[in-house]
Design an enzyme around this catalytic site. Sequence first.
Site, PDB file in Angstrom:
ATOM      1  N   ASP A   9       0.838  -1.199   0.000  1.00 50.21           N
ATOM      2  CA  ASP A   9       0.000   0.000   0.000  1.00 50.21           C
ATOM      3  C   ASP A   9       0.874   1.251   0.000  1.00 50.21           C
ATOM      4  O   ASP A   9       2.063   1.213   0.349  1.00 50.21           O
ATOM      5  CB  ASP A   9      -0.950   0.016   1.198  1.00 50.21           C
ATOM      6  CG  ASP A   9      -0.230   0.064   2.533  1.00 50.21           C
ATOM      7  OD1 ASP A   9       0.782  -0.660   2.688  1.00 50.21           O
ATOM      8  OD2 ASP A   9      -0.666   0.807   3.431  1.00 50.21           O
ATOM      9  N   GLU A  21      -0.054  -0.998   5.738  1.00 49.60           N
ATOM     10  CA  GLU A  21       1.086  -0.568   6.560  1.00 49.60           C
ATOM     11  C   GLU A  21       1.076   0.927   6.766  1.00 49.60           C
ATOM     12  O   GLU A  21       1.499   1.425   7.821  1.00 49.60           O
ATOM     13  CB  GLU A  21       2.398  -1.006   5.906  1.00 49.60           C
ATOM     14  CG  GLU A  21       3.625  -0.882   6.793  1.00 49.60           C
ATOM     15  CD  GLU A  21       4.287   0.508   6.769  1.00 49.60           C
ATOM     16  OE1 GLU A  21       5.156   0.767   7.617  1.00 49.60           O
ATOM     17  OE2 GLU A  21       3.930   1.322   5.881  1.00 49.60           O
ATOM     18  N   GLU A  22       0.611   1.666   5.761  1.00 43.45           N
ATOM     19  CA  GLU A  22       0.580   3.117   5.856  1.00 43.45           C
ATOM     20  C   GLU A  22      -0.613   3.629   6.662  1.00 43.45           C
ATOM     21  O   GLU A  22      -0.755   4.837   6.849  1.00 43.45           O
ATOM     22  CB  GLU A  22       0.540   3.734   4.446  1.00 43.45           C
ATOM     23  CG  GLU A  22       1.759   3.435   3.580  1.00 43.45           C
ATOM     24  CD  GLU A  22       3.015   4.149   4.033  1.00 43.45           C
ATOM     25  OE1 GLU A  22       2.967   4.867   5.059  1.00 43.45           O
ATOM     26  OE2 GLU A  22       4.054   3.991   3.367  1.00 43.45           O
TER      27      GLU A  22
END
Length: 366
Positions: A74, A130-131
Amino acid sequence: MSAEMLGPEARAARDLIVEAVRIRSLSGEEQQVATFLTGWMSSHGFKARIDEAGNAVGERGDGPLTVALLGHMDTVPGDLPVFVDEAGVLHGRGSVDAKGPLCAFMSAVAALPEEALRSARFVVIGATEEEAPSSRGARHIRTVLQPDLVLIGEPSSWTGLTLGYKGRLVARVTVIKDNFHTAGEGTSAADDLAEAWFRVRAWAASRIDASGVFDAVQATIQGLDASTDGVQQHARATLGFRLPPALSPAEAETEILSLLGDLPGLSVVFTGHEIAVRYPKDNVLTRAMRVAIRSQGGTPVFKVKTGTSDMNVVAEHWPVPTLAYGPGDSGLDHTPEERLDLQEYGRSVAVLTDALTRLALSAPGN
């Protein structure tokens, strides 16, 4: 170097990263890129699947040693033009953070010799979100996989080995007060919110460590708003904290609450509890990576970073040798200038292929 001058494996690795960057994949919207990545892995010798968390997972090898290569697919928002310039530099969102490292993992594992695959099992994970504060992909994979060694896919440059990341805490502070005429006495909700920030900022400054910023507390205002409906005043702020290994999120939360407890009408909600992590310099994983970097003509450099990554998420669940590695300049993360030198990317693939082979062949039983 032009694509025509590359060998088949190098050309495949280059085509992989270029196409991956072309596919838009904001946090929570990774399905298209996950389908592409698992398709690529399936056609390059992996057993590949999309798991329950939307992660793109590929496995090669069946030896007793399990190596997890955890990257993320991502990106943060930003519709940047995707192109390769005349110098062989790939421009585009995600080229550095962190499709470059993830694709380097995939390309390296695809290139491993058969003897390495008989000695170890390599699991590449393109994680979701993850972001985002959820870290959905890493939180899932840490419960279903127990590796012996872990590589986290984050930009470090091809010679850099990242040993640690700071912890994180987010505080959403709200002050609500009855409305009053601005000519009257007393403080507004915005005044009290500002006082809360001044106290928190002073607290963070008091915890400066002589050893450097990694061991200090960093505090920033991430959002600020004030309004009134004519009856009540509302002031809101989102405060972000980067925490050193010596201060856990729970300890920071307690200290912050003690600072602000006498401010009327103030409430705080904490999120993003990530514990700082720092691994030792000398273990089987760092030794293999150092040798591989030197074999490519580089000088290994150890780093620690003030941000967070999925390393923080999996550390307590995977208490094994771990480091973060990948091509790219982390100073370009999230910026309009995000770009990746494809020659550096190729060097990273070579380093990883060498290091993973060494790890497999030096595993017990070989």
